[in-house]
Write an enzyme that holds these catalytic residues in place. Structure first.
Site, PDB file in Angstrom:
ATOM      1  N   TYR A  61      61.390  38.642   9.713  1.00 18.29           N
ATOM      2  CA  TYR A  61      61.626  37.369  10.409  1.00 18.29           C
ATOM      3  C   TYR A  61      61.542  37.450  11.943  1.00 18.29           C
ATOM      4  O   TYR A  61      61.647  36.430  12.609  1.00 18.29           O
ATOM      5  CB  TYR A  61      62.992  36.809   9.998  1.00 18.29           C
ATOM      6  CG  TYR A  61      63.072  36.497   8.518  1.00 18.29           C
ATOM      7  CD1 TYR A  61      62.227  35.549   7.936  1.00 18.29           C
ATOM      8  CD2 TYR A  61      63.969  37.159   7.681  1.00 18.29           C
ATOM      9  CE1 TYR A  61      62.271  35.269   6.577  1.00 18.29           C
ATOM     10  CE2 TYR A  61      64.030  36.880   6.315  1.00 18.29           C
ATOM     11  CZ  TYR A  61      63.178  35.946   5.772  1.00 18.29           C
ATOM     12  OH  TYR A  61      63.216  35.666   4.432  1.00 18.29           O
ATOM     13  N   ASN A  83      62.330  23.975   8.072  1.00 16.86           N
ATOM     14  CA  ASN A  83      62.355  25.293   7.441  1.00 16.86           C
ATOM     15  C   ASN A  83      63.555  25.274   6.500  1.00 16.86           C
ATOM     16  O   ASN A  83      64.694  25.516   6.907  1.00 16.86           O
ATOM     17  CB  ASN A  83      62.483  26.429   8.462  1.00 16.86           C
ATOM     18  CG  ASN A  83      62.366  27.800   7.791  1.00 16.86           C
ATOM     19  OD1 ASN A  83      62.408  27.897   6.556  1.00 16.86           O
ATOM     20  ND2 ASN A  83      62.232  28.846   8.587  1.00 16.86           N
ATOM     21  N   ALA A 132      65.789  29.325   1.775  1.00 14.48           N
ATOM     22  CA  ALA A 132      65.821  29.563   0.320  1.00 14.48           C
ATOM     23  C   ALA A 132      65.821  28.269  -0.484  1.00 14.48           C
ATOM     24  O   ALA A 132      65.335  28.248  -1.632  1.00 14.48           O
ATOM     25  CB  ALA A 132      67.036  30.409  -0.040  1.00 14.48           C
ATOM     26  N   ARG A 191      54.849  37.346  -0.499  1.00 15.53           N
ATOM     27  CA  ARG A 191      56.134  38.008  -0.776  1.00 15.53           C
ATOM     28  C   ARG A 191      56.472  37.915  -2.273  1.00 15.53           C
ATOM     29  O   ARG A 191      55.589  37.781  -3.096  1.00 15.53           O
ATOM     30  CB  ARG A 191      57.207  37.374   0.119  1.00 15.53           C
ATOM     31  CG  ARG A 191      56.913  37.576   1.621  1.00 15.53           C
ATOM     32  CD  ARG A 191      58.013  37.015   2.492  1.00 15.53           C
ATOM     33  NE  ARG A 191      59.278  37.690   2.245  1.00 15.53           N
ATOM     34  CZ  ARG A 191      60.466  37.201   2.631  1.00 15.53           C
ATOM     35  NH1 ARG A 191      60.522  36.043   3.286  1.00 15.53           N
ATOM     36  NH2 ARG A 191      61.566  37.871   2.381  1.00 15.53           N
ATOM     37  N   HIS A 204      57.575  28.013   7.541  1.00 22.08           N
ATOM     38  CA  HIS A 204      58.254  29.282   7.255  1.00 22.08           C
ATOM     39  C   HIS A 204      57.793  30.313   8.271  1.00 22.08           C
ATOM     40  O   HIS A 204      56.617  30.337   8.653  1.00 22.08           O
ATOM     41  CB  HIS A 204      57.899  29.789   5.850  1.00 22.08           C
ATOM     42  CG  HIS A 204      58.275  28.818   4.786  1.00 22.08           C
ATOM     43  ND1 HIS A 204      59.566  28.650   4.369  1.00 22.08           N
ATOM     44  CD2 HIS A 204      57.531  27.922   4.101  1.00 22.08           C
ATOM     45  CE1 HIS A 204      59.604  27.696   3.447  1.00 22.08           C
ATOM     46  NE2 HIS A 204      58.379  27.230   3.269  1.00 22.08           N
ATOM     47  N   ARG A 261      68.711  39.402  11.168  1.00 19.03           N
ATOM     48  CA  ARG A 261      68.378  39.340   9.743  1.00 19.03           C
ATOM     49  C   ARG A 261      66.959  39.872   9.493  1.00 19.03           C
ATOM     50  O   ARG A 261      65.982  39.252   9.941  1.00 19.03           O
ATOM     51  CB  ARG A 261      68.445  37.871   9.291  1.00 19.03           C
ATOM     52  CG  ARG A 261      68.042  37.663   7.860  1.00 19.03           C
ATOM     53  CD  ARG A 261      67.839  36.187   7.556  1.00 19.03           C
ATOM     54  NE  ARG A 261      67.473  36.006   6.173  1.00 19.03           N
ATOM     55  CZ  ARG A 261      66.902  34.910   5.688  1.00 19.03           C
ATOM     56  NH1 ARG A 261      66.642  33.878   6.483  1.00 19.03           N
ATOM     57  NH2 ARG A 261      66.596  34.834   4.425  1.00 19.03           N
ATOM     58  N   GLU A 276      56.551  21.223   6.389  1.00 21.15           N
ATOM     59  CA  GLU A 276      57.245  22.416   5.891  1.00 21.15           C
ATOM     60  C   GLU A 276      56.802  23.634   6.695  1.00 21.15           C
ATOM     61  O   GLU A 276      55.598  23.854   6.853  1.00 21.15           O
ATOM     62  CB  GLU A 276      56.899  22.613   4.409  1.00 21.15           C
ATOM     63  CG  GLU A 276      57.474  23.886   3.820  1.00 21.15           C
ATOM     64  CD  GLU A 276      57.063  24.118   2.361  1.00 21.15           C
ATOM     65  OE1 GLU A 276      56.421  23.218   1.758  1.00 21.15           O
ATOM     66  OE2 GLU A 276      57.384  25.183   1.833  1.00 21.15           O
ATOM     67  N   PRO A 307      69.610  27.680   5.100  1.00 28.69           N
ATOM     68  CA  PRO A 307      70.564  28.778   5.036  1.00 28.69           C
ATOM     69  C   PRO A 307      70.030  30.099   5.567  1.00 28.69           C
ATOM     70  O   PRO A 307      68.868  30.447   5.366  1.00 28.69           O
ATOM     71  CB  PRO A 307      70.874  28.891   3.537  1.00 28.69           C
ATOM     72  CG  PRO A 307      69.755  28.200   2.854  1.00 28.69           C
ATOM     73  CD  PRO A 307      69.308  27.118   3.780  1.00 28.69           C
ATOM     74  N   ASN A 308      70.935  30.803   6.239  1.00 31.12           N
ATOM     75  CA  ASN A 308      70.715  32.156   6.778  1.00 31.12           C
ATOM     76  C   ASN A 308      69.819  32.198   8.010  1.00 31.12           C
ATOM     77  O   ASN A 308      69.653  33.255   8.613  1.00 31.12           O
ATOM     78  CB  ASN A 308      70.171  33.109   5.681  1.00 31.12           C
ATOM     79  CG  ASN A 308      71.127  33.228   4.516  1.00 31.12           C
ATOM     80  OD1 ASN A 308      72.301  33.532   4.723  1.00 31.12           O
ATOM     81  ND2 ASN A 308      70.678  32.943   3.308  1.00 31.12           N
TER      82      ASN A 308
END
Ligand code: DQA
Length: 147
Positions: A22, A73, A76, A106, A99, A17, A97, A9-10
């Protein structure tokens, strides 16, 4: 070598964004770069994004037959999704995985990954290069498993 990139998502909003976190590249920019690099190295790249957890679960299930490795990725859903974790556990295809941001530097809720323990490994914090590093990891795993 069939490598499936899945984006949660996103990530469709990349480029606009929170660019300080990012980066400036859109998901399409990243896809184009990954595709070019992958094809140059003999990999067939498939790239998908969804805001829906169910789509990601279904695509992971399908990867059992359709891909030799998955670069994920989960955005969330990384931090919340038992369903994604179970889907990854259910298939033999290796999942990496990734990111863009360093999730460990963070907010605390990003420090825990529901999927990390069932993935081959995690790449985080290299911006769009996390995708290229994920691709290299995927190619290395596939090559190491070839007879
Ligand atoms: C992300 C990190 C996640 O915590 C976040 O929810 C995202 C993107 C990353 O690529 O840095 O949407 O997966």
């Amino acid at each position: 070598m069939r490598i499936l990139f899945l984006n949660g998502p996103n990530l469709n909003l990349l480029g606009t964004r929170e660019p300080g976190i990012y980066g400036q590249q859109t998901l399409k920019d990243i896809e184009n770069g990954v595709r070019e690099y992958g094809e140059h190295h003999g990999a067939q790249i498939e790239f998908r994004q969804s805001n829906a957890e169910a789509d990601l679960v279904t695509w992971i299930q399908e990867a059992q037959k359709s891909a030799d490795a998955v670069v994920l990725n989960a955005a969330a859903y990384t931090h919340t999704s038992i369903a994604l974790r179970d889907a990854i556990s259910a298939i033999k295809t290796p999942v990496i995985e990734i990111h863009l941001s360093n999730v460990h530097a963070r907010e605390e809720f990003r420090h825990h990954s529901m999927i990390a323990a069932v993935c081959v490994g995690q790449i985080a914090g290299f911006g769009h290069n996390s995708y290229f590093l994920g691709l290299q990891a995927a190619m290395a795993i596939i090559q190491s498993r070839e007879p």
